[in-house]
Design an enzyme around this catalytic site. Structure first.
Site, PDB file in Angstrom:
ATOM      1  N   ARG A  22       0.837  -1.208   0.000  1.00  0.00           N
ATOM      2  CA  ARG A  22       0.000   0.000   0.000  1.00  0.00           C
ATOM      3  C   ARG A  22       0.877   1.266   0.000  1.00  0.00           C
ATOM      4  NH1 ARG A  22      -0.607   4.655   2.259  1.00  0.00           N
ATOM      5  NH2 ARG A  22      -0.075   3.722   4.253  1.00  0.00           N
ATOM      6  N   ASP A  23       1.508   1.538   1.128  1.00  0.00           N
ATOM      7  CA  ASP A  23       2.323   2.752   1.252  1.00  0.00           C
ATOM      8  C   ASP A  23       3.423   2.766   0.190  1.00  0.00           C
ATOM      9  OD1 ASP A  23       3.879   4.914   2.153  1.00  0.00           O
ATOM     10  OD2 ASP A  23       3.525   4.463   4.244  1.00  0.00           O
ATOM     11  N   HIS A  61       4.608   4.107  12.740  1.00  0.00           N
ATOM     12  CA  HIS A  61       4.816   4.115  11.281  1.00  0.00           C
ATOM     13  C   HIS A  61       5.815   5.243  11.015  1.00  0.00           C
ATOM     14  CE1 HIS A  61       3.173   3.724   7.062  1.00  0.00           C
ATOM     15  NE2 HIS A  61       3.625   4.954   6.986  1.00  0.00           N
ATOM     16  N   HIS A 113       8.757   7.169   8.797  1.00  0.00           N
ATOM     17  CA  HIS A 113       9.454   7.418   7.528  1.00  0.00           C
ATOM     18  C   HIS A 113      10.872   7.911   7.800  1.00  0.00           C
ATOM     19  CE1 HIS A 113       6.427   6.808   4.312  1.00  0.00           C
ATOM     20  NE2 HIS A 113       5.638   6.778   5.359  1.00  0.00           N
ATOM     21  N   CYS A 159       5.065   9.525   0.437  1.00  0.00           N
ATOM     22  CA  CYS A 159       3.725  10.096   0.565  1.00  0.00           C
ATOM     23  C   CYS A 159       3.566  11.041  -0.606  1.00  0.00           C
ATOM     24  CB  CYS A 159       3.556  10.845   1.881  1.00  0.00           C
ATOM     25  SG  CYS A 159       1.937  11.614   2.047  1.00  0.00           S
ATOM     26  N   ASN A 188       9.752   4.173   3.938  1.00  0.00           N
ATOM     27  CA  ASN A 188       9.648   3.584   5.266  1.00  0.00           C
ATOM     28  C   ASN A 188      10.945   2.866   5.586  1.00  0.00           C
ATOM     29  OD1 ASN A 188       6.497   3.655   5.924  1.00  0.00           O
ATOM     30  ND2 ASN A 188       6.749   3.229   3.754  1.00  0.00           N
TER      31      ASN A 188
HETATM   32 ZN    ZN Z   1       3.673   6.053   5.233  1.00  0.00          ZN
END
Ligand code: ZN
Length: 302
Positions: free
Chosen positions: A19-20, A210, A212, A243, A252
């Site tokens: 996803r990310d 979460h 980054h 993002c 990440n």
């Molecule tokens: Zn993220």
């Protein structure tokens, strides 16, 4: 012989590359390639996946195959968590058989508007209906709060404002809150203090971090979170991610790097590092570029 209890990992690493990671890629990754990645991750011991997001295909074309992917994913031992921006997304995710819905909002008004095109209040408006839908479908709900440690547009984000949002999610039935450093603005001291603050005020809610790596301190932040008692972390195979609404966003932490660090510390992740490296290699070949992950280049710690 191990008891079931002894086989339980000490930390849960939640995989967000699908996803990310993939939503930050310039091109669309074929559904069949996403499935190959999921199988490779499962072979490495990953059990918790942020599999996709039911967002507008115009806004995020990389995830336009959300339904098809969910129809074809392996089930059973894998937990498929799905991000939903609103009630419509939640309905689609429920129809597609998501195991858990992840609702999300930014702690910063400006970032929320850029991210989902509405105010924080508008983002929260569907919450009651989403939790009702989840309860009816026997799905768990978790919440993610973006820019929880700082916003590239607004600067500092007030911890109490993040807590106020988290409380509303918890009151609506969320049993887990992800605090997201969407922009890599956090430092280890801030992580320590924020986690303590949340454990104080929401003692029965699981915290997930979460993080980054925009400024190269995400691993230090993660370790500070671990020392503060956090036992669930989002990571992304190969360290991909970003993002779309954060200028110059970085990825990440790489799943294989984090798993390797924990295993070297004697903290059990339930993952096989060599299999993770193999999966990261597969991702690298699919994306056709060198990925930021380090352990996939250096090999596992002895
Ligand atoms: Zn993220």
């Amino acid at each position: 012989m191990h008891s079931a209890q002894n086989d339980k990992p000490d930390v849960i690493i939640r995989e967000v590359a699908l996803r990310d990671g993939l939503q930050s890629e310039p091109g669309f990754v074929a559904t069949s390639d996403k499935l190959r990645l999921i199988h490779a991750l499962a072979a490495a011991g990953v059990v918790l996946l942020e599999t996709t997001s039911f967002v507008s295909p115009r806004a995020i074309p990389q995830l336009r195959d959300a339904r098809e992917l969910m129809d074809r994913v392996p089930r059973g031992w894998l937990c498929h968590e799905v991000m939903v921006p609103n009630l419509r997304g939640a309905r689609e995710a429920a129809d597609a058989g998501a195991d858990r819905l992840i609702v999300f909002v930014s702690a910063s008004e400006t970032h929320n508007r850029k991210n989902v095109g509405c105010s924080i209040e508008q983002s929260m408006a569907d919450l009651g209906a989403i939790s009702g839908l989840a309860a009816a479908g026997n799905m768990a709900v978790a919440a993610a709060i973006a820019t929880a440690f700082g916003c590239p547009y607004e600067g500092q984000v007030d911890r109490s404002a993040v807590l106020a949002i988290a409380r509303r999610f918890v009151q609506a039935g969320a049993d887990r809150i992800t605090l997201a450093d969407t922009t890599g603005m956090a430092n280890p001291k801030q992580i320590t203090q924020t986690v303590a603050f949340f454990k104080d005020h929401l003692p029965h809610t699981q915290i997930c971090l979460h993080l980054h790596n925009n400024r190269g301190i995400a691993a230090a932040n993660l370790y500070a979170g671990y020392l503060a008692g956090v036992r669930m972390f989002d990571t992304s195979l190969g360290g991909i991610g970003g993002c779309p609404n954060v200028p110059r966003a970085a990825g990440n932490l790489a799943t294989e790097d984090v798993a390797n660090m924990f295993e070297a510390l004697g903290v059990r992740t339930g993952m096989d590092i060599d299999e993770l490296i193999r999966a990261a290699g597969l991702l690298e070949s699919i994306l056709g570029r060198t990925l930021p992950g380090q352990v996939m280049k250096s090999g596992a710690s002895a």
